[in-house]
Design a protein around this motif. Structure first.
Motif, PDB file in Angstrom:
ATOM      1  N   VAL A  39      -5.203   4.669 -12.123  1.00 24.66           N
ATOM      2  CA  VAL A  39      -4.563   4.575 -10.809  1.00 24.66           C
ATOM      3  C   VAL A  39      -5.444   3.930  -9.745  1.00 24.66           C
ATOM      4  N   LEU A  40      -6.745   3.858  -9.969  1.00 22.33           N
ATOM      5  CA  LEU A  40      -7.639   3.315  -8.933  1.00 22.33           C
ATOM      6  C   LEU A  40      -7.253   1.908  -8.489  1.00 22.33           C
ATOM      7  N   PRO A  41      -6.883   0.997  -9.393  1.00 24.20           N
ATOM      8  CA  PRO A  41      -6.484  -0.346  -8.930  1.00 24.20           C
ATOM      9  C   PRO A  41      -5.270  -0.312  -8.003  1.00 24.20           C
ATOM     10  N   PHE A  42      -4.315   0.586  -8.284  1.00 23.17           N
ATOM     11  CA  PHE A  42      -3.116   0.672  -7.449  1.00 23.17           C
ATOM     12  C   PHE A  42      -3.438   1.271  -6.074  1.00 23.17           C
ATOM     13  N   LEU A  43      -4.310   2.284  -6.073  1.00 23.27           N
ATOM     14  CA  LEU A  43      -4.703   2.879  -4.789  1.00 23.27           C
ATOM     15  C   LEU A  43      -5.499   1.884  -3.961  1.00 23.27           C
ATOM     16  N   LEU A  44      -6.358   1.107  -4.624  1.00 24.18           N
ATOM     17  CA  LEU A  44      -7.102   0.068  -3.915  1.00 24.18           C
ATOM     18  C   LEU A  44      -6.138  -0.969  -3.354  1.00 24.18           C
ATOM     19  N   GLY A  45      -5.148  -1.356  -4.154  1.00 31.25           N
ATOM     20  CA  GLY A  45      -4.158  -2.323  -3.679  1.00 31.25           C
ATOM     21  C   GLY A  45      -3.355  -1.783  -2.516  1.00 31.25           C
ATOM     22  N   PHE A  46      -3.026  -0.497  -2.554  1.00 31.68           N
ATOM     23  CA  PHE A  46      -2.268   0.118  -1.457  1.00 31.68           C
ATOM     24  C   PHE A  46      -3.062   0.069  -0.164  1.00 31.68           C
ATOM     25  N   ARG A  47      -4.351   0.365  -0.250  1.00 33.21           N
ATOM     26  CA  ARG A  47      -5.187   0.333   0.955  1.00 33.21           C
ATOM     27  C   ARG A  47      -5.425  -1.097   1.432  1.00 33.21           C
ATOM     28  N   LEU A  48      -5.709  -2.006   0.512  1.00 33.23           N
ATOM     29  CA  LEU A  48      -6.018  -3.382   0.896  1.00 33.23           C
ATOM     30  C   LEU A  48      -4.836  -4.078   1.558  1.00 33.23           C
ATOM     31  N   THR A  49      -3.622  -3.762   1.090  1.00 35.20           N
ATOM     32  CA  THR A  49      -2.442  -4.422   1.651  1.00 35.20           C
ATOM     33  C   THR A  49      -1.805  -3.635   2.781  1.00 35.20           C
ATOM     34  N   CYS A  50      -2.371  -2.483   3.116  1.00 37.05           N
ATOM     35  CA  CYS A  50      -1.875  -1.658   4.218  1.00 37.05           C
ATOM     36  C   CYS A  50      -1.902  -2.462   5.517  1.00 37.05           C
ATOM     37  N   LEU A  88      -3.141 -14.856   0.545  1.00 33.36           N
ATOM     38  CA  LEU A  88      -2.624 -13.814   1.426  1.00 33.36           C
ATOM     39  C   LEU A  88      -1.158 -13.487   1.193  1.00 33.36           C
ATOM     40  N   ILE A  89      -0.436 -14.321   0.456  1.00 27.44           N
ATOM     41  CA  ILE A  89       0.961 -13.998   0.181  1.00 27.44           C
ATOM     42  C   ILE A  89       1.064 -12.746  -0.691  1.00 27.44           C
ATOM     43  N   ILE A  90      -0.032 -12.416  -1.384  1.00 25.76           N
ATOM     44  CA  ILE A  90      -0.054 -11.210  -2.222  1.00 25.76           C
ATOM     45  C   ILE A  90       0.098  -9.948  -1.373  1.00 25.76           C
ATOM     46  N   GLN A  91      -0.192 -10.045  -0.080  1.00 25.50           N
ATOM     47  CA  GLN A  91      -0.042  -8.886   0.797  1.00 25.50           C
ATOM     48  C   GLN A  91       1.392  -8.358   0.805  1.00 25.50           C
ATOM     49  N   ASN A  92       2.337  -9.200   0.457  1.00 25.61           N
ATOM     50  CA  ASN A  92       3.744  -8.798   0.510  1.00 25.61           C
ATOM     51  C   ASN A  92       4.138  -7.810  -0.588  1.00 25.61           C
ATOM     52  N   VAL A  93       3.237  -7.528  -1.534  1.00 24.52           N
ATOM     53  CA  VAL A  93       3.559  -6.547  -2.582  1.00 24.52           C
ATOM     54  C   VAL A  93       3.206  -5.135  -2.126  1.00 24.52           C
ATOM     55  N   HIS A  94       2.877  -4.968  -0.871  1.00 24.45           N
ATOM     56  CA  HIS A  94       2.468  -3.650  -0.361  1.00 24.45           C
ATOM     57  C   HIS A  94       3.504  -2.571  -0.643  1.00 24.45           C
ATOM     58  N   ARG A  95       4.769  -2.901  -0.535  1.00 22.43           N
ATOM     59  CA  ARG A  95       5.821  -1.891  -0.725  1.00 22.43           C
ATOM     60  C   ARG A  95       5.791  -1.314  -2.141  1.00 22.43           C
ATOM     61  N   TYR A  96       5.396  -2.131  -3.121  1.00 24.44           N
ATOM     62  CA  TYR A  96       5.351  -1.646  -4.498  1.00 24.44           C
ATOM     63  C   TYR A  96       4.136  -0.742  -4.722  1.00 24.44           C
ATOM     64  N   PHE A  97       3.031  -1.063  -4.071  1.00 25.79           N
ATOM     65  CA  PHE A  97       1.871  -0.180  -4.118  1.00 25.79           C
ATOM     66  C   PHE A  97       2.203   1.160  -3.458  1.00 25.79           C
ATOM     67  N   PHE A  98       3.078   1.126  -2.452  1.00 29.35           N
ATOM     68  CA  PHE A  98       3.497   2.364  -1.792  1.00 29.35           C
ATOM     69  C   PHE A  98       4.185   3.299  -2.773  1.00 29.35           C
ATOM     70  N   TYR A  99       5.029   2.762  -3.640  1.00 27.45           N
ATOM     71  CA  TYR A  99       5.727   3.594  -4.612  1.00 27.45           C
ATOM     72  C   TYR A  99       4.728   4.276  -5.550  1.00 27.45           C
ATOM     73  N   VAL A 100       3.722   3.532  -6.009  1.00 26.67           N
ATOM     74  CA  VAL A 100       2.711   4.108  -6.900  1.00 26.67           C
ATOM     75  C   VAL A 100       1.884   5.151  -6.158  1.00 26.67           C
ATOM     76  N   ALA A 101       1.546   4.858  -4.897  1.00 25.37           N
ATOM     77  CA  ALA A 101       0.762   5.802  -4.105  1.00 25.37           C
ATOM     78  C   ALA A 101       1.505   7.116  -3.919  1.00 25.37           C
ATOM     79  N   THR A 102       2.823   7.053  -3.821  1.00 26.15           N
ATOM     80  CA  THR A 102       3.623   8.273  -3.712  1.00 26.15           C
ATOM     81  C   THR A 102       3.507   9.113  -4.980  1.00 26.15           C
ATOM     82  N   ILE A 103       3.539   8.454  -6.133  1.00 24.29           N
ATOM     83  CA  ILE A 103       3.388   9.161  -7.408  1.00 24.29           C
ATOM     84  C   ILE A 103       2.003   9.793  -7.507  1.00 24.29           C
ATOM     85  N   VAL A 104       0.990   9.054  -7.079  1.00 26.80           N
ATOM     86  CA  VAL A 104      -0.379   9.575  -7.125  1.00 26.80           C
ATOM     87  C   VAL A 104      -0.519  10.778  -6.198  1.00 26.80           C
ATOM     88  N   SER A 105       0.164  10.756  -5.065  1.00 24.89           N
ATOM     89  CA  SER A 105       0.126  11.905  -4.158  1.00 24.89           C
ATOM     90  C   SER A 105       0.733  13.136  -4.830  1.00 24.89           C
TER      91      SER A 105
END
Length: 279
Positions: free
Chosen positions: A109-120, A155-172
């Motif tokens: 899960v660390l890559p997804f949590l990192l992605g969630f924070r980076l694209t926040c 920087l267009i990769i920033q637009n995947v933030h919403r998908y990292f949000f879904y994973v972050a919810t599962i991790v929570s």
């Protein structure tokens, strides 16, 4: 496009945009501000760098992340689903065999949590200004000649933030389960100072996750008539209030993550004893 228009476009491309755009005043100084405008970007860099260094070291050391007597598991190693995990720390079983030494035990899960924070949205603002100087402060010229926005790589990769949000919810949810499992002692139910720290961290992580701009859009986005969706409107208003504290929660949760991991590490290594209230 006519030839004069193309020539004008080429001139803009050569001269740059923003403060270097044609028609803007040519000021040699980077800024005319006399206050300590550089202090905020500096503090942001120091804060982010401190967390990154600490979290990176702790993610790779593979020691002192589990307290068997009280079932304390540091969030940096949750979920621990490899056979490399120490006995008892795998709350969800072993999904993988032994991990090589160069791979963190929390790699699932660390890559997804990192992605969630980076694209926040807040963190973008923080490191755009403090690391990329785009711009470092109000009325301070940035060093970049051109800026294309978040419309092309990378920087267009920033637009995947919403998908990292879904994973972050599962991790929570996983972290919540870990916090519940930690209410144990050798004699059965129990709790101590570690439980307070772990639960506080989980609550704040939920607050940070749910205050996310993507969560606000999920609850109330694309609705044309709130009156027809009273439940979603009620949820949207609550998330919107939480969203105003997103920046504070972004920094607070970095601190609580470090505090939780540090406490588990000290108890697990025997450096300190957990202060027990029950059990």
């Amino acid at each position: 496009m006519s030839a004069p228009a193309k020539d004008a476009e080429n001139d803009v491309s050569r001269e740059g945009t923003g403060v270097r755009a044609p028609g803007r005043a040519r000021i040699a100084d980077r800024t005319l501000r006399t206050d300590r405008w550089w202090l905020q970007p500096l503090l942001t860099v120091l804060g982010l760098a401190t967390f990154i260094v600490y979290a990176t070291v702790r993610a790779f050391v593979r020691t002192a992340y589990w307290v068997p007597d009280y079932h304390y598991l540091t969030p940096f190693y949750s979920p621990c689903v490899s056979t490399s995990c120490v006995a008892g720390s795998s709350h969800f079983g072993h999904w993988f065999g032994a991990f090589p030494s160069w791979l963190p035990l929390g790699a699932l899960v660390l890559p997804f949590l990192l992605g969630f924070r980076l694209t926040c949205y807040y963190y973008r603002k923080a490191y755009y200004r403090s690391v990329w100087f785009s711009p470092p402060a109000c009325a301070v010229a940035e060093p970049h000649a051109r800026y294309s926005g978040e419309t092309r790589l990378p920087l267009i990769i920033q637009n995947v933030h919403r998908y990292f949000f879904y994973v972050a919810t599962i991790v929570s949810l996983v972290n919540t389960y870990d916090a519940i499992m930690a209410f144990r002692s050798p004699s059965g139910f129990g709790f101590g100072l570690g439980n307070i720290i772990i639960v506080a961290n989980v609550v704040l992580l939920w607050a940070y996750t749910l205050s996310c701009h993507s969560c606000r859009h999920v609850t109330g986005g694309r609705l044309k008539h709130f009156s027809k969706h009273p439940v979603r409107y009620w949820v949207w208003t609550k998330v919107s209030k939480l969203n105003t504290r997103h920046m504070a929660l972004a920094w607070t949760t970095l601190g609580t993550l470090v505090l939780t991991d540090l406490y588990v590490m000290l108890v697990s290594s025997g450096a300190i004893a957990d202060l027990r209230f029950v059990g």
